[in-house]
Each structure stands twice: as structure tokens, then as C-alpha cells.
Design an enzyme around this catalytic site. Structure first.
Site, short mmCIF file in Angstrom:
data_model
loop_
_atom_site.label_atom_id
_atom_site.label_comp_id
_atom_site.label_asym_id
_atom_site.label_seq_id
_atom_site.Cartn_x
_atom_site.Cartn_y
_atom_site.Cartn_z
N ASP A 178 -18.79 63.12 -8.85
CA ASP A 178 -17.88 63.33 -7.72
C ASP A 178 -18.49 62.67 -6.48
O ASP A 178 -19.65 62.25 -6.48
CB ASP A 178 -17.69 64.83 -7.51
CG ASP A 178 -16.47 65.17 -6.67
OD1 ASP A 178 -15.69 64.26 -6.33
OD2 ASP A 178 -16.29 66.36 -6.34
N GLU A 198 -17.61 57.63 -3.78
CA GLU A 198 -16.91 56.49 -3.16
C GLU A 198 -17.87 55.49 -2.47
O GLU A 198 -17.48 54.31 -2.42
CB GLU A 198 -15.88 57.01 -2.14
CG GLU A 198 -14.71 57.74 -2.78
CD GLU A 198 -15.07 59.14 -3.27
OE1 GLU A 198 -14.44 59.60 -4.24
OE2 GLU A 198 -15.99 59.74 -2.71
N ASP A 243 -8.37 65.16 -4.74
CA ASP A 243 -8.08 66.42 -4.04
C ASP A 243 -6.60 66.54 -3.68
O ASP A 243 -6.20 66.41 -2.52
CB ASP A 243 -8.94 66.52 -2.77
CG ASP A 243 -10.42 66.57 -3.09
OD1 ASP A 243 -10.78 66.76 -4.26
OD2 ASP A 243 -11.23 66.41 -2.16
#
Length: 723
Positions: free
Chosen positions: A320, A323, A396
Site C-alpha cells: 500500500d 505511489e 480508497d
């Protein structure tokens, strides 16, 4: 046309390595339907950008992202497809820097006046779409995929980027997650809750709170004092555990992972030469430079059991925040002038950072098993080729009906750009779903490739049994339908793995000549056999389902009602209705007995759902292996069977003679839909030519034939004769 910046002198001050902005225009004559370039919370068909924002490809951590927005979110695949009747093509713009894509579609004009000497002639003008790619940095490295069919384009793209990794079977079951399950007792109670309420599931997930102060590869000693014992409890029911591992590493001189990485210079550097530092979950952190092969090799080694204390072979990984997410950075990400291995600025490779973490993680899980076991890794950030390393989800999302609805086109776009193993958080990550929304989301998720329930911190608990008995029953039934279809799901993933065919498909893939399918995004195909139209509106009493194909027939999978294709039908829906239709001419393998988990169903019997076409024929396939190892690849330990029905004879034959895999499983039930006449007899014939009579039930009203109490080995040659 290549763009050159006219202000090189100014930019060279801001970009020490110098300006390198590039662009290229493509003119697509005769095309007006374009798809691809994920990830955006947008429609499946790309929109005209001439009067608004361009599509942006720039991986960002966006909590509760806006829908119908062209801003970049967690992942980027710089690849689009253009389609028209008779031709599909692809454009793969291989560039990992920030990229903008502008699309300008000029519709066909019926006639235009053209002056030809003294005579004014009428001339038809075809539609045209102009696509402009513009990247901040890099070189022009572009691949034109000429098709001509959608299937051809998928194969051509996979030749460049790879096919979907063959997932372990457990990962196609249901996953239960939340930020966070509090402790070992909480895990034990939730696990027991599934058994108590007779709901199958395969994987328990732990978010960041399971660690010691957000130090990955550790366990909170108070909350999870005996992680091995917890995993053995899950193992006893053939279940697995997934834990999180993010790319940021807490700056702590007593944290061995940080110390070893710093000693070896394995962190991304700032433009002044020191380690880049940013704030994320642990506080001040440094970020591993996964673009460096040595860092990836070292990181992979952290997953071996002797290094990752408390881990076992049923523990898998979730990447997670990759990015990468930097809480106080520009747009919550890393500064573009940070320096990577080889002295590359971050701006050059931003969109591929998370790709490399997932690569290293998958390799680590393979290495810990000495190359024997398939990994499972879920990643939030991705790039072209991420399909080789595992699964992706839509990040999300929010517990609102509009997010359930937008998840379908988002997943379709991922699917056609190579990433078949994709899903959206069931129920919505942000907020508290009402019971009806949660039920409808489970029903949709059960028919999407990656099936996980997840919720953020401080939301109300939402395990499937917490919304009253009626809703528990509805959710149970949706999950059980998922498990019944696992043989079909697994066979579809094998096809994605070996032939790059998407698991979840927009209608235009299966019906490429039918204009009416080109803009459909509220329903989709699973493989070529099942059409799914999730209910995405509150208090719905009917849904309008488009059934394509003028020569097709479709069967309601619940009522067996038959519908002709090339029409929209109004289907009544109650809260227990999941509109699913089987295509005439298909054979779908199912499991007839549902267990606690996929591992509990290994030896359970199969059924076949045979849906006859207008020509009273049908075909299907079935793939089986051990569900977890690479033996299917290295030792050819697999079964690949072909089913065909023609002239009243159902045949099970070998589809790939290279494969060998012993199975004791039998086909015990066969449903034949669309059989117009009641048979006088049904017999089975084994490979030795011996015929055995079979008891059957025929319903003239629904034209269905039901055979049960069969014992036909799934891996053997046999025939069923219906006379």
C-alpha cells in the site's frame, strides 16, 4: 509532432538535468470509441477532452477520490485501445513520468460541400479521433498494436508487458479486511464468526496496526504476541493471512530494516545527496529505492522465514502507499527532484515506483518457498505490466451508491489493459454503508475478479452478520455463489495467464461488430459465457438489461428463463436478485458443495451448466491444477478439459495432452438448458465403450434437463447421450 520547449534556459535552472518534455499526436481515422489509460474514476469509454481537462497519468494517494474526474489516482497504464466494427488497435506510450492525454473526437459528417472545379460535389466525411500524448520527461518509446481483433491486441500487448500471473486458488475466494483488526483475539472471533454463520471465506487481512509502531516486518508484541499460533488457527481451516508492507521505512536507529538499508545506501536520495525523508504512517521515514535491482534483491530477502520472524508459509503481502505517498510532499507524493539509482530524477520514473515494489515482493515470496509456490501480492500503485506480479484494487473508495456504480467501468478499464486480477473494496472504504448498499456491493463483488471487504479506521464494524439475519442470508448467498463458480473463475484466469484474454470483459470485446455494445458499462461479461448486470441503484425493483447478439439466446441463471438477444429486457429484481445470464452455446463448470474455504473444497464434486445455442450446441472448458504451486508450469501437472454438446451428445475430452494431473473429483450433476424435447433415455458412455442408464428429470415448461447422482471423473474421457 514532437513538442520542444522554447524556454530551455529558464527550465534548466529548475531541472538540473534539463528539460525533456515530449509529445506525439496520433490521428485515428474512422475511430470514435476509445478505452484504457487507467486509473481514473471515470466512464469506460474515454471522453472528449477538448472542452475540459486532459486525462492525467500520475500516481497519487487520493483518499475518497472524486468520481467522473480525469485526475490521476493510484496507478497508471499509458495504453489505450481504439475500436470500430472490423478493427481494434492499441497505442502503448511507454513512459513513466507524468503524462497527459488529450482526446478530440470529430463525429462523422454525413455530407460536406467540396468545390471540384466548376462543380460542387457532396462528400461523406468519416469520424476521426485525435490523441495527443504529452509527458514531462523521457524519450518517445511508443508501440502501435495493429490487431485487427480485440483478442489480437491483447496478445500483442502481453508480448510487450507479460500476462496475468496465475493466481493461487485461495486468492479467488473472499477476503476479509479492515483497518484494523485489533489483536489476535479479534482475528479469532471474526474467523469463528464466519463459521458460526456458515459463510465461506479464505483470507484474513491485517493493516498497519499489526506492526510495532508501523515498522514493517514486525509484530506488535501486545496485540499479536504469538502470530504463529494465530496463523496455525487459520491454517487448520485452510485459510490464509495477508499483512501490509509499505515502501516507507521508519527512521529509527534501533530498527534493523532501516539500519541495514541505510548502511547500504538503499534509500532514495534528495537532490542534495542525503537520504530523502518524508512523513508517512510511522512519522519521519525514508523510502526504499526499488528502481535499484540490488535494493529489490535485498528487499526480497526480507520475506524468508528466518528474517521475517513470526511469518509462515500461509502469510502473503499487501503493498500500500506505494505511489509513493508522502504526507507533506507536493500532492502528497515524492518531490520530482529526488534522486534514484543511476542518478535518475524521480520525475523520470514516478509512475513505475510501485510496480517495482510489487515485483520485489512477489519475488521474495517465491524465493522463500525455494521457487515452488505461487505468490499473492496486492498493490495499490501499478504500471503497465503489473499483472505479472499479482492483483490491483481501486483504492480508497467511499460507501456511496455512486462509487459502487463507478467501480464497474473502472474494473473494465483495468481488465482490458492487461490487469485482470482487479477489484474494488466491498462496502466502500470510507464511511458507513447502509444495509442495502452493503448487500448490493457483496452481490457485485462476488462477480468481480478480486473480492475483498474492507473499511477504514473509525467506521462501524461491518462483518457480514452484523446487519440482521435477513441481510446476513443475502450476503451469505452472494459469497456462496462466488464459491460455486470457482471452477469457472479458475479456468478464466488460466486463459488470462496463457492467452492474455481478460477475465472481466466489456460487451464490445465479445460483440465487436455491434455498435450498441460499445458504450455499455453497467454490465459486463465474465469470460464468454456469463453476462452480469449488478444492481447499483437503491430500492430498485427492475433493471434494464441489454442482451446482445441477434443470433444469441440467454438464460437467466436463477430462473432458467430464456431470452433472445439484440434487445433490452426489463428484469424484476428483489433484494436477493443478482441479474446473471448464461449465454446460449456455453458450458460452465461449478462446484456443487460449498466448504469453509477453497482448500476445504478440493475434493468436492462438480456440476456442469450446459446452455444450448439456437443450433442446440454448446462448448466450454475446464482447467485444474494443485492450486498453489508452479508444478503446472515446470512439470506440466495440470488438467485442461474441453466440453462439447452437439446432436444430443455431451463429450468430455482432453484439451491439452501435455498436462497430467490425477483427480478423484467427479461430475455429479448436469443441467441442460434449452432442451426443447423430453428425452426418452439418457446414458453415459465411458472410454471403454460401456453404456450406463441415467435417471433424469425434465421440465417441459422451462425446457430444462437435470441429471444427478452421476459419478463421472472430471479428468477422464466420457460421453453423455441424450436420446
Amino acid at each position: 509532432t514532437i513538442n520542444e520547449d522554447t524556454e530551455k534556459a529558464k527550465l534548466s535552472i529548475l531541472i538540473p538535468i534539463g528539460p525533456a518534455s515530449i509529445g506525439l499526436d496520433f490521428c485515428l481515422h474512422g475511430f470514435e470509441h476509445l478505452y484504457g489509460i487507467p486509473q481514473h474514476a471515470e466512464s469506460h469509454q474515454l471522453k472528449n477532452t477538448s472542452d475540459g481537462d486532459a486525462y492525467r497519468l500520475y500516481n497519487l494517494d487520493v483518499y475518497g477520490y472524486k468520481i467522473h474526474d480525469k485526475m490521476g489516482i493510484y496507478g497508471s497504464v499509458p495504453y489505450l485501445l481504439a475500436h470500430k466494427p472490423g478493427r481494434t488497435l492499441g497505442i502503448f506510450w511507454l513512459n513513466a513520468s507524468e503524462t497527459l492525454v488529450e482526446i478530440n473526437t470529430e463525429p462523422a459528417v454525413k455530407y460536406t460541400l467540396t468545390q471540384m472545379g466548376p462543380v460542387a460535389a457532396k462528400q461523406k466525411v468519416r469520424c476521426r479521433t485525435d490523441v495527443h500524448w504529452m509527458s514531462e520527461s523521457g524519450i518517445i518509446d511508443v508501440f502501435l498494436l495493429t490487431g485487427p481483433t480485440p483478442s489480437d491486441v491483447f496478445g500483442q500487448y502481453s508480448y510487450l508487458t507479460g500476462t496475468q500471473a496465475m493466481p493461487p486458488l485461495f486468492s479467488l475466494g473472499y477476503h476479509q479486511c479492515r483497518w484494523n483488526y485489533e489483536d489476535e483475539q479479534d482475528v479469532k472471533a471474526v474467523d469463528a464468526g464466519f463459521d458460526e454463520h456458515d459463510i465461506p471465506y479464505d483470507v484474513m487481512w491485517l493493516d498497519i496496526e499489526h506492526t510495532e509502531g508501523k515498522r514493517y516486518f514486525t509484530w506488535d508484541k501486545k496485540r499479536f504476541p504469538n502470530p504463529r499460533r494465530m496463523q496455525e488457527l487459520l491454517r487448520s481451516k485452510n485459510r490464509k493471512l495477508v499483512v501490509i508492507s509499505d515502501p516507507h521505512i521508519k527512521i529509527d536507529p534501533d530498527y534493523s530494516v532501516y539500519v541495514k538499508a541505510k548502511e547500504q545506501g538503499f534509500f532514495v536520495r534528495n537532490h542534495e545527496g542525503g537520504d530523502f525523508e518524508g512523513v508517512c504512517w510511522p512519522g519521519l521515514s525514508s523510502y526504499l529505492d526499488f528502481t535499484n535491482p540490488k535494493v529489490r534483491e535485498w528487499y526480497s530477502g526480507l520475506f524468508i522465514f528466518s528474517a521475517y520472524q513470526g511469518s509462515t508459509d500461509i502469510l502473503y503481502i499487501w503493498n500500500d502507499m506505494n505511489e509513493p505517498s508522502v504526507f507533506r510532499g507536493p500532492e502528497l507524493t515524492m518531490r520530482k527532484n529526488a534522486i534514484h539509482h543511476g542518478n535518475w530524477e524521480h520525475r523520470e520514473l514516478h509512475n513505475i515506483y510501485g510496480f517495482y515494489q510489487q515485483m520485489a515482493t512477489a519475488e521474495g515470496l517465491i524465493q522463500r518457498s525455494k521457487g515452488k509456490e505461487r505468490p499473492f501480492v496486492l498493490t495499490r500503485s501499478f504500471f503497465a505490466g503489473s499483472q505479472k506480479y499479482g492483483a490491483v484494487w481501486t483504492g480508497d473508495n467511499t460507501a456511496e451508491w455512486s462509487y459502487l456504480k463507478i467501480s464497474i467501468p473502472m474494473l473494465l478499464t483495468l481488465s482490458i489493459t492487461g490487469i485482470s486480477f482487479c477489484g474494488a473494496d466491498v462496502g466502500g472504504f470510507v464511511g458507513n454503508p447502509e444495509a442495502e448498499l452493503l448487500v448490493r456491493w457483496y452481490q457485485a463483488g462476488a462477480y468481480q475478479p478480486f473480492f475483498r471487504g474492507h473499511a477504514t479506521m473509525n467506521t462501524k464494524r461491518r462483518e457480514p452478520w452484523l446487519f440482521g439475519e435477513e441481510n446476513t442470508q443475502l450476503i451469505r448467498e452472494a459469497i456462496r455463489q462466488r464459491y460455486a463458480l470457482l471452477p469457472y473463475w479458475y479456468s478464466l484466469f488460466y486463459r488470462a495467464h496463457v492467452a492474455a484474454q481478460p477475465v472481466m470483459r466489456p460487451l464490445w470485446i465479445e460483440f465487436p461488430e455491434e455498435l450498441d455494445t460499445f458504450g455499455v458499462e453497467d454490465e459486463y461479461m465474465l469470460g464468454s459465457a456469463l453476462l452480469v448486470h449488478p444492481v447499483t441503484e437503491p430500492k430498485a425493483s427492475t433493471v434494464d438489461v441489454f442482451l446482445p447478439g441477434s443470433n444469441e439466446v440467454w438464460y437467466d441463471s436463477k430462473t432458467f428463463a430464456l431470452w433472445e438477444g439484440a434487445r433490452t429486457v426489463k428484469i424484476p429484481v428483489a433484494l436477493d436478485t443478482i441479474p446473471v445470464f448464461q449465454r446460449g452455446g456455453s458450458i460452465v463448470p461449478v462446484k456443487t458443495t460449498i466448504g469453509k474455504s477453497t482448500g476445504c473444497m478440493t475434493d468436492s464434486p462438480y456440476g456442469l451448466r450446459v446452455a444450448l445455442s439456437t443450433k442446440d450446441s454448446a462448448v466450454g472448458e475446464f482447467y485444474l491444477d494443485d492450486g498453489h504451486s508452479f508444478q503446472y508450469l515446470h512439470q506440466k501437472q495440470f488438467l485442461h478439459r474441453k466440453f462439447s454438446f452437439l446432436s444430443g451428445v455431451l463429450i468430455n475430452s482432453c484439451a491439452d495432452k501435455r498436462g497430467h494431473y490425477p483427480s478423484k473429483c467427479v461430475v455429479e450433476q448436469i443441467f441442460v438448458l434449452g432442451l426443447k424435447k423430453q428425452p426418452s433415455s439418457v446414458t453415459t458412455r465411458s472410454s471403454d465403450g460401456k453404456d450406463e442408464p441415467v435417471a433424469f428429470t425434465y421440465c417441459a415448461q422451462m425446457s430444462t434437463l437435470h441429471l444427478e447422482k452421476l459419478s463421472l471423473n472430471i479428468g477422464a474421457d466420457w460421453e453423455v447421450h441424450i436420446r
